[in-house]
Design an enzyme around this catalytic site. Structure first.
Site, PDB file in Angstrom:
ATOM      1  N   ASP A 174      10.633   8.348 -11.742  1.00 38.65           N
ATOM      2  CA  ASP A 174      11.128   7.267 -12.598  1.00 38.65           C
ATOM      3  C   ASP A 174      11.320   7.783 -14.016  1.00 38.65           C
ATOM      4  O   ASP A 174      10.396   8.349 -14.612  1.00 38.65           O
ATOM      5  CB  ASP A 174      10.140   6.100 -12.613  1.00 38.65           C
ATOM      6  CG  ASP A 174      10.203   5.270 -11.339  1.00 38.65           C
ATOM      7  OD1 ASP A 174      11.307   5.165 -10.772  1.00 38.65           O
ATOM      8  OD2 ASP A 174       9.170   4.739 -10.917  1.00 38.65           O
TER       9      ASP A 174
ATOM     10  N   PHE B 155      20.286   9.678  -3.130  1.00 38.16           N
ATOM     11  CA  PHE B 155      20.094   9.162  -4.486  1.00 38.16           C
ATOM     12  C   PHE B 155      20.724  10.096  -5.503  1.00 38.16           C
ATOM     13  O   PHE B 155      21.432   9.676  -6.419  1.00 38.16           O
ATOM     14  CB  PHE B 155      18.593   9.006  -4.756  1.00 38.16           C
ATOM     15  CG  PHE B 155      18.259   8.685  -6.187  1.00 38.16           C
ATOM     16  CD1 PHE B 155      18.264   7.376  -6.635  1.00 38.16           C
ATOM     17  CD2 PHE B 155      17.946   9.692  -7.099  1.00 38.16           C
ATOM     18  CE1 PHE B 155      17.961   7.074  -7.961  1.00 38.16           C
ATOM     19  CE2 PHE B 155      17.647   9.413  -8.417  1.00 38.16           C
ATOM     20  CZ  PHE B 155      17.654   8.094  -8.837  1.00 38.16           C
TER      21      PHE B 155
END
Length: 241
Positions: free
Chosen positions: A151, A221
């Site tokens: 993140d 991703f």
């Protein structure tokens, strides 16, 4: 193991802030089935004592019991949907791979990949990887640690939650054997710069930014980011002492 038994324990006051976003997502039938059938066989919980890992008499993670053998161990922090982990483990059967993922859909997805590929060298932990490393992994015991696209916490006030910062890197380095590697990657430019600065500032680590190693596959991703014009940076460092 029913999905409703999985829990996240709140961070304790003396523990670092979480480096991931706690979030919920629907599992769907196949992933719910995977958790019910496969988690007790190939997984354990970092946070829930009802599904604990095997431990040695001194309370550390018993990797020989977990994998059924003794082999070099790679820890994947935040394995996402597991496609990269499964591919790398399949290509590197002489090492064991422990994927630690905080989000149940990713845990379930990797369990399905492990089953379908017949992998014997992958285990999956649900929960906070840093807590597991702090409390259950012996110093100098890991061959490698990977953290691909953690993140980014893009807002400046949230940078303290980023995984790659000196205190966390000290923990990761301590768990590596001398000669072991820490490999991180991001598609956020300012986070990439921070990764390079923090990792190269540690006197016990050597290395820096590199071209994507051939053994790290491009994930779905990552490909979405590349399609949007994002630049991906890989940083690989080795513990030298």
């Amino acid at each position: 193991m029913r999905p409703d038994v999985f829990t996240h324990r709140a961070s304790r006051p003396h523990e670092p802030l979480r480096t991931f976003h706690p979030r919920r997502a629907p599992l769907g039938r196949d992933r719910t089935d995977a958790l019910e059938r496969l988690f007790d066989r190939w997984g354990f919980s970092v946070d829930d004592d009802r599904v604990p890992p095997p431990r040695t008499p001194d309370g550390l993670l018993d990797t020989a019991a977990l994998f059924g053998r003794t082999a070099p161990l790679v820890v994947e922090i935040g394995s996402g949907m597991g496609d990269a982990t499964a591919a790398m483990a399949a290509a590197d059967p002489d090492r064991d791979w422990l994927a630690v993922e905080a989000h149940l859909p990713g845990v379930a997805a990797l369990l399905l990949l492990v089953e379908r590929a017949g992998l014997t060298n992958v285990r999956v932990a649900h929960g906070d990887a840093l807590r597991l490393l702090r409390t259950a992994v012996a110093p100098g015991s890991l061959d490698a640690v990977h953290a691909f696209f953690p993140d980014p916490w893009p807002k400046a006030r949230h940078h303290k939650r980023r995984l790659v910062q000196p205190a966390h890197v000290a923990l990761l380095r301590d768990r590596l054997r001398v000669g072991g590697t820490l490999h991180v990657a991001t598609d956020w430019a300012d986070y990439a710069a921070q990764m390079v600065d923090v990792l190269t500032a540690d006197p016990d680590l050597a290395g820096g930014a590199v071209e994507r190693p051939a053994h790290r596959p491009v994930t779905r991703f990552e490909q979405r980011g590349l399609d949007l014009g994002h630049e991906v940076t890989d940083v690989v460092v080795r513990r030298v002492r």
